[in-house]
Design a protein around this motif. Structure first.
Motif, PDB file in Angstrom:
ATOM      1  N   LYS A  35     -25.698  -5.083  90.578  1.00  0.00           N
ATOM      2  CA  LYS A  35     -24.955  -4.785  89.351  1.00  0.00           C
ATOM      3  C   LYS A  35     -23.582  -4.204  89.628  1.00  0.00           C
ATOM      4  N   ILE A  36     -23.453  -3.437  90.712  1.00  0.00           N
ATOM      5  CA  ILE A  36     -22.179  -2.771  90.984  1.00  0.00           C
ATOM      6  C   ILE A  36     -21.181  -3.668  91.722  1.00  0.00           C
ATOM      7  N   CYS A  37     -21.678  -4.689  92.401  1.00  0.00           N
ATOM      8  CA  CYS A  37     -20.797  -5.579  93.165  1.00  0.00           C
ATOM      9  C   CYS A  37     -20.223  -6.651  92.253  1.00  0.00           C
ATOM     10  N   CYS A  78     -15.651  -2.334 100.130  1.00  0.00           N
ATOM     11  CA  CYS A  78     -15.583  -1.093  99.353  1.00  0.00           C
ATOM     12  C   CYS A  78     -16.791  -0.182  99.569  1.00  0.00           C
ATOM     13  N   GLU A  79     -17.901  -0.728 100.022  1.00  0.00           N
ATOM     14  CA  GLU A  79     -19.149  -0.007 100.292  1.00  0.00           C
ATOM     15  C   GLU A  79     -19.807   0.595  99.049  1.00  0.00           C
ATOM     16  N   ALA A  80     -19.466   0.093  97.864  1.00  0.00           N
ATOM     17  CA  ALA A  80     -20.091   0.584  96.631  1.00  0.00           C
ATOM     18  C   ALA A  80     -21.591   0.316  96.645  1.00  0.00           C
ATOM     19  N   CYS A  81     -22.000  -0.804  97.217  1.00  0.00           N
ATOM     20  CA  CYS A  81     -23.422  -1.155  97.283  1.00  0.00           C
ATOM     21  C   CYS A  81     -24.205  -0.105  98.060  1.00  0.00           C
ATOM     22  N   ALA A  82     -23.660   0.356  99.164  1.00  0.00           N
ATOM     23  CA  ALA A  82     -24.344   1.349  99.987  1.00  0.00           C
ATOM     24  C   ALA A  82     -24.381   2.711  99.300  1.00  0.00           C
ATOM     25  N   TYR A  90     -28.298  -0.406 103.623  1.00  0.00           N
ATOM     26  CA  TYR A  90     -27.155  -1.220 104.054  1.00  0.00           C
ATOM     27  C   TYR A  90     -26.622  -0.879 105.433  1.00  0.00           C
ATOM     28  N   THR A  91     -26.136  -1.916 106.118  1.00  0.00           N
ATOM     29  CA  THR A  91     -25.383  -1.777 107.346  1.00  0.00           C
ATOM     30  C   THR A  91     -24.016  -2.399 107.073  1.00  0.00           C
ATOM     31  N   HIS A  92     -22.963  -1.622 107.299  1.00  0.00           N
ATOM     32  CA  HIS A  92     -21.595  -2.087 107.111  1.00  0.00           C
ATOM     33  C   HIS A  92     -20.856  -2.003 108.441  1.00  0.00           C
TER      34      HIS A  92
END
Length: 97
Positions: A35-37, A78-82, A90-92
């Protein structure tokens, strides 16, 4: 090695980190990250009892659903998902050339 960096609106250096992987064992398929991505990076996938991805989601063999990084080329780092993930799945990684 050079690393991709940018500037924030305030002029500070920022290093984007791109979605690389989602831990299937931890993911509960809640959909918060989806939902956030806003860049169509993620997709919900079905798993069977053996933990294998299932193509036919209408079948009776679905054990649970998880999120996957379906379109990593769309990630903006942006790393919003993490940040919204309640299970820290998550791994970024930063882009290094």
């Amino acid at each position: 090695m050079a690393q991709l960096t940018g500037l924030t609106f305030g002029g500070k250096t920022w290093t984007p980190k791109f979605a690389q992987d989602i831990n299937q064992e931890k993911c509960i398929g809640c959909g918060r990250c989806f939902k956030i991505c806003g860049h169509n990076v993620l997709s919900l996938a079905a798993l069977n009892e053996e933990g294998e991805l299932v193509d036919d989601e209408d079948g009776d063999e679905i054990e649970r659903k998880i999120m996957t990084v379906a379109n990593p080329e769309n990630c903006v780092g942006c790393e919003a998902c993490a940040r919204i993930c309640p299970k820290n799945c998550y791994t970024h990684v930063a882009l290094v050339s």
